[in-house]
Design a protein around this motif. Structure first.
Motif, PDB file in Angstrom:
ATOM      1  N   LEU A 151       0.819  -1.198   0.000  1.00  0.00           N
ATOM      2  CA  LEU A 151       0.000   0.000   0.000  1.00  0.00           C
ATOM      3  C   LEU A 151       0.861   1.260   0.000  1.00  0.00           C
ATOM      4  N   GLU A 152       1.966   1.223   0.744  1.00  0.00           N
ATOM      5  CA  GLU A 152       2.859   2.389   0.772  1.00  0.00           C
ATOM      6  C   GLU A 152       3.428   2.666  -0.607  1.00  0.00           C
ATOM      7  N   LEU A 153       3.867   1.582  -1.277  1.00  0.00           N
ATOM      8  CA  LEU A 153       4.412   1.744  -2.630  1.00  0.00           C
ATOM      9  C   LEU A 153       3.383   2.381  -3.550  1.00  0.00           C
ATOM     10  N   GLU A 154       2.148   1.867  -3.495  1.00  0.00           N
ATOM     11  CA  GLU A 154       1.125   2.357  -4.410  1.00  0.00           C
ATOM     12  C   GLU A 154       0.753   3.799  -4.087  1.00  0.00           C
ATOM     13  N   LEU A 155       0.756   4.117  -2.796  1.00  0.00           N
ATOM     14  CA  LEU A 155       0.473   5.498  -2.412  1.00  0.00           C
ATOM     15  C   LEU A 155       1.518   6.439  -3.007  1.00  0.00           C
ATOM     16  N   ASP A 156       2.760   5.986  -2.934  1.00  0.00           N
ATOM     17  CA  ASP A 156       3.839   6.787  -3.492  1.00  0.00           C
ATOM     18  C   ASP A 156       3.650   6.961  -5.003  1.00  0.00           C
ATOM     19  N   GLU A 157       3.261   5.838  -5.655  1.00  0.00           N
ATOM     20  CA  GLU A 157       3.000   5.875  -7.097  1.00  0.00           C
ATOM     21  C   GLU A 157       1.928   6.904  -7.442  1.00  0.00           C
ATOM     22  N   ALA A 158       0.899   6.960  -6.578  1.00  0.00           N
ATOM     23  CA  ALA A 158      -0.192   7.885  -6.868  1.00  0.00           C
ATOM     24  C   ALA A 158       0.183   9.317  -6.525  1.00  0.00           C
ATOM     25  N   GLU A 159       1.051   9.470  -5.544  1.00  0.00           N
ATOM     26  CA  GLU A 159       1.337  10.819  -5.074  1.00  0.00           C
ATOM     27  C   GLU A 159       2.228  11.571  -6.055  1.00  0.00           C
ATOM     28  N   ARG A 160       3.126  10.864  -6.686  1.00  0.00           N
ATOM     29  CA  ARG A 160       4.080  11.542  -7.569  1.00  0.00           C
ATOM     30  C   ARG A 160       3.383  12.257  -8.729  1.00  0.00           C
ATOM     31  N   PRO A 161       2.504  11.599  -9.487  1.00  0.00           N
ATOM     32  CA  PRO A 161       1.806  12.368 -10.533  1.00  0.00           C
ATOM     33  C   PRO A 161       0.865  13.426  -9.961  1.00  0.00           C
ATOM     34  N   TRP A 162       0.339  13.190  -8.769  1.00  0.00           N
ATOM     35  CA  TRP A 162      -0.585  14.171  -8.186  1.00  0.00           C
ATOM     36  C   TRP A 162       0.162  15.463  -7.832  1.00  0.00           C
ATOM     37  N   ARG A 163       1.429  15.329  -7.420  1.00  0.00           N
ATOM     38  CA  ARG A 163       2.191  16.517  -7.056  1.00  0.00           C
ATOM     39  C   ARG A 163       2.635  17.294  -8.291  1.00  0.00           C
ATOM     40  N   THR A 164       2.776  16.583  -9.423  1.00  0.00           N
ATOM     41  CA  THR A 164       3.221  17.260 -10.643  1.00  0.00           C
ATOM     42  C   THR A 164       2.178  18.279 -11.065  1.00  0.00           C
ATOM     43  N   PRO A 165       2.594  19.517 -11.312  1.00  0.00           N
ATOM     44  CA  PRO A 165       1.603  20.538 -11.689  1.00  0.00           C
ATOM     45  C   PRO A 165       0.912  20.173 -12.992  1.00  0.00           C
ATOM     46  N   ASP A 166      -0.304  20.732 -13.132  1.00  0.00           N
ATOM     47  CA  ASP A 166      -1.145  20.360 -14.267  1.00  0.00           C
ATOM     48  C   ASP A 166      -0.508  20.712 -15.606  1.00  0.00           C
ATOM     49  N   LYS A 167       0.245  21.781 -15.638  1.00  0.00           N
ATOM     50  CA  LYS A 167       0.749  22.228 -16.929  1.00  0.00           C
ATOM     51  C   LYS A 167       1.817  21.304 -17.484  1.00  0.00           C
ATOM     52  N   HIS A 168       2.379  20.419 -16.638  1.00  0.00           N
ATOM     53  CA  HIS A 168       3.381  19.485 -17.145  1.00  0.00           C
ATOM     54  C   HIS A 168       2.770  18.347 -17.929  1.00  0.00           C
ATOM     55  N   TRP A 169       1.468  18.201 -17.839  1.00  0.00           N
ATOM     56  CA  TRP A 169       0.822  17.120 -18.557  1.00  0.00           C
ATOM     57  C   TRP A 169       0.286  17.675 -19.878  1.00  0.00           C
ATOM     58  N   SER A 170       0.420  16.874 -20.925  1.00  0.00           N
ATOM     59  CA  SER A 170      -0.102  17.336 -22.209  1.00  0.00           C
ATOM     60  C   SER A 170      -1.623  17.329 -22.183  1.00  0.00           C
ATOM     61  N   LYS A 171      -2.202  16.309 -21.563  1.00  0.00           N
ATOM     62  CA  LYS A 171      -3.647  16.274 -21.456  1.00  0.00           C
ATOM     63  C   LYS A 171      -4.008  16.033 -19.984  1.00  0.00           C
ATOM     64  N   PRO A 172      -5.033  16.690 -19.480  1.00  0.00           N
ATOM     65  CA  PRO A 172      -5.398  16.456 -18.070  1.00  0.00           C
ATOM     66  C   PRO A 172      -5.841  15.011 -17.834  1.00  0.00           C
ATOM     67  N   GLN A 173      -6.377  14.383 -18.883  1.00  0.00           N
ATOM     68  CA  GLN A 173      -6.843  13.020 -18.714  1.00  0.00           C
ATOM     69  C   GLN A 173      -5.699  12.080 -18.335  1.00  0.00           C
ATOM     70  N   GLU A 174      -4.522  12.348 -18.851  1.00  0.00           N
ATOM     71  CA  GLU A 174      -3.373  11.496 -18.531  1.00  0.00           C
ATOM     72  C   GLU A 174      -3.058  11.547 -17.046  1.00  0.00           C
ATOM     73  N   LYS A 175      -3.165  12.747 -16.489  1.00  0.00           N
ATOM     74  CA  LYS A 175      -2.890  12.867 -15.056  1.00  0.00           C
ATOM     75  C   LYS A 175      -3.919  12.071 -14.245  1.00  0.00           C
ATOM     76  N   VAL A 176      -5.171  12.179 -14.676  1.00  0.00           N
ATOM     77  CA  VAL A 176      -6.212  11.447 -13.947  1.00  0.00           C
ATOM     78  C   VAL A 176      -5.926   9.952 -13.973  1.00  0.00           C
ATOM     79  N   VAL A 177      -5.563   9.452 -15.149  1.00  0.00           N
ATOM     80  CA  VAL A 177      -5.290   8.019 -15.258  1.00  0.00           C
ATOM     81  C   VAL A 177      -4.082   7.647 -14.418  1.00  0.00           C
ATOM     82  N   ALA A 178      -3.048   8.488 -14.442  1.00  0.00           N
ATOM     83  CA  ALA A 178      -1.824   8.171 -13.701  1.00  0.00           C
ATOM     84  C   ALA A 178      -2.088   8.138 -12.199  1.00  0.00           C
TER      85      ALA A 178
END
Lengths: 496, 143
Positions: free
Chosen positions: A371-398
């Motif tokens: 669970l800790e690993l997966e939380l970390d996996e989810a947190e990293r894209p969540w911390r990345t600002p929105d403008k770094h993603w080409s599409k917002p949908q990619e961030k949601v999926v990540a």
């Protein structure tokens, strides 16, 4: 740090009622103390003595104890279970009584029990549940069952108990038929899994036979009741996935020990009557000692398994899991934001809760690491600002993909937390096909794992880890053989 | 849905243990005392097997296997002892062996009276064989 939360010191629950210590103790432990006291009072009344108490009183006490247990333990099943147990009690217990008894308490107690269960099911626990179709059917079936029980009581009152003698075999057969029917009914309509039905059948038989063994004045009957205790315990062993132990216990206990005991009884008591069996030594003190012992053990079990300190943790985890569920189903970034907030608080809260070893069960370590690993996996894209993603949908999926795994693992930990002492079959120890828990009920049983692998594992353990104890046990058997011969032989008396 | 957990098995084991303790303390018959001790062993064995299942390893089962072996030894020695005691007193009553108590203890006196022995059994009697004894013939009317 305690290795296992089961043995960890439970925090004394903060009680709002500031009463005297004895009152608080009783308020916490009455579901244990009352049935134990009633049961041992029944044993006290039934112990052999010169002037016996009528067994009716003991039967009443035992039925009351059973009723208290049912109220506390089974909750909404209470009506049916009480009706059946009272039926069993009436069938077996009173049929054994061969002298004339006052018959008025039978319908009175029966009607009290029935009214209590009716009240419980219509205005008690069950009534609070949402009224769907299954519930309504259940209520209907319960009413029919209660009606049948009322008719049975009236029939018993008017017909059976006026008779001088009623063979107890018929009572036992009727009772067994009632239990089997009820068990099949419960399984058929999925109110209980087969394991639970078999467990309660074997456990009830074991406890009943144990009481019979302790209180029966005829040693031959006592030995047979002990054989019954052993056989019921073997049934419980089977449910626990121990087939080899079942076979060994049946052979050694029921096959050898009980038969030898019976042999000695017949050798020593050819008259079939001895005043030693008609009297007890200090029945009151013995029952009191039994009460203290049993109540102490069961109070500890009650405090361990009805533990309040885990409930706060479980509620906290539940709240986090609810937010996770909303987040993993989210389709857009605003949805996600609504579920898990703006910053990192959600992830930090989750990590803090998971990493607190005093609150989490020790055996969920693997799930928590994942669970800790997966939380970390989810947190990293969540911390990345929105403008770094080409599409917002990619961030949601990540973010949502690891959150699904988080939800699954978290649910597993939550289940583990809310049901301590759960006998989920482990991967290493295959269990019997009867021991399928409701969570596994839909899945096919793993083929070929029982009994071969279990017995093989036992043999491997005996001949690798426990070789020295096996040798010592063999030596002990040899010493016991020599000792028994030396004691029982008539030394220096010559041949007779 | 009700499911069965570890605590249910522990409760049954505790009940068997406590009932065995009551039987061992209260009964007078030597054989029933030994049987009660065996029942206490059964309760402990049940708890061991339940813990074995709970932890997912076989240690509890191995321990129970040793318990079965020790119980067999115990039964053999106990029965030999019981036979010896029975030969000495011609009874299985354990309270006949009160002189084994500590020297400063008072002997236990039964408060309860000894129960009345059961009435002698009455077997059905057959009619005695042989010629019919002479009986006075009564006048009957053959009207």
């Amino acid at each position: 740090m305690n290795p296992h939360h089961l043995f960890a010191q439970a925090e004394p629950p903060a009680s709002p009622a500031d009463g005297p210590t004895l009152g608080r103790f009783f308020a916490e432990f009455w579901p244990v103390l009352v049935p134990v006291a009633l049961g041992l009072a029944a044993v006290y009344l039934l112990l052999p003595r010169a002037r016996r108490f009528p067994p009716l009183w003991a039967g009443m006490l035992a039925a009351l104890g059973v009723w208290a247990v049912g109220w506390w333990l089974i909750g909404f099943l209470i009506g049916l279970v009480e009706a059946i147990l009272f039926y069993v009690f009436v069938c077996v217990f009173l049929a054994r009584a061969q002298h004339r008894l006052p018959t008025w308490p039978i319908p009175v107690v029966g009607l009290i029990v029935l009214f209590a269960s009716w009240w419980q099911t219509h205005w008690g626990i069950l009534a609070a549940e949402p009224a769907d179709l299954g519930n309504l059917l259940w209520l209907l079936g319960l009413d029919i069952a209660l009606l049948g029980a009322v008719l049975f009581y009236l029939l018993a009152y008017f017909m059976v108990f006026q008779a001088e003698r009623f063979p107890s075999l018929w009572g036992a057969l009727l009772a067994a038929q009632a239990v089997i029917l009820a068990g099949g009914w419960l399984v058929r309509f999925e109110y209980a899994c087969p394991e639970a039905v078999l467990f309660y059948a074997f456990a009830g038989l074991a406890v009943l036979s144990a009481g019979l063994m302790v209180t029966h004045s005829d040693p031959v009957h006592a030995a047979l009741a002990f054989a019954m205790v052993v056989l019921s315990t073997c049934g419980l062993f089977l449910l626990l996935g121990a087939p080899f132990l079942t076979a060994a216990t049946v052979i050694v206990y029921a096959g050898a020990i009980v038969v030898t005991f019976l042999f000695v009884i017949m050798l020593a008591q050819q008259l079939g009557y001895s005043s030693a069996d008609q009297r007890s030594r200090e029945p009151f003190l013995a029952s009191l000692a039994g009460f203290v012992l049993l109540a102490a053990v069961l109070c500890v079990l009650h405090r361990t398994y009805d533990d309040q300190s885990h409930r706060a943790t479980a509620a906290q985890l539940r709240e986090l899991l609810d937010r996770t569920r909303k987040a993993k189903d989210a389709k857009t970034i605003p949805d996600l934001r609504a579920a898990i907030g703006e910053g990192r608080e959600f992830f930090q809260d989750f990590l803090l809760l998971i990493q607190d070893k005093t609150k989490m069960p020790a055996e969920t370590e693997d799930a928590r690491a994942k669970l800790e690993l997966e939380l970390d996996e989810a947190e990293r894209p969540w911390r990345t600002p929105d403008k770094h993603w080409s599409k917002p949908q990619e961030k949601v999926v990540a973010v949502t993909t690891p959150l699904k795994a988080v939800y699954a693992e978290g649910t597993r930990i939550y289940t583990r937390l809310t049901t301590p002492g759960r006998l989920e079959p482990g991967d290493k120890l295959p269990a019997s096909p009867f021991a399928v828990s409701p969570q596994r009920a839909g899945k096919p049983p793993e083929p070929g794992k029982l009994p071969a692998e279990n017995v093989a594992g036992l043999g491997r353990a005996l001949f690798t880890d426990y070789l020295l104890p096996v040798e010592i046990a063999g030596f002990l058997l040899l010493v016991a053989t020599v000792g028994a011969i030396a004691i029982a032989a008539r030394a220096r008396e010559g041949l007779r | 849905m009700t499911s069965v957990g570890l605590e249910n098995y522990l409760i049954v084991g505790a009940i068997l243990f406590a009932l065995g303790a009551v039987g061992f303390l209260a009964r007078r018959n030597l054989i029933i005392m030994v049987l009660s001790a065996e029942m206490m062993l059964q309760g402990a064995a049940l708890s061991f097997v339940a813990f074995s299942r709970y932890h997912g390893n076989l240690r509890g089962q191995v321990f129970t296997l040793f318990m079965v072996a020790v119980a067999a030894c115990e039964a053999a020695v106990a029965l030999a002892l019981i036979l010896m005691l029975y030969r000495a007193r011609k009874s299985l009553d354990v309270s006949l062996w009160q002189e084994l108590r500590e020297p400063d203890q008072e002997p236990v006196v039964d408060e309860e009276p000894a129960p009345a022995p059961p009435p002698p059994e009455r077997w059905p009697t057959l009619t005695p064989a042989g010629p019919e004894p002479p009986q006075p013939r009564e006048e009957t009317s053959h009207v």
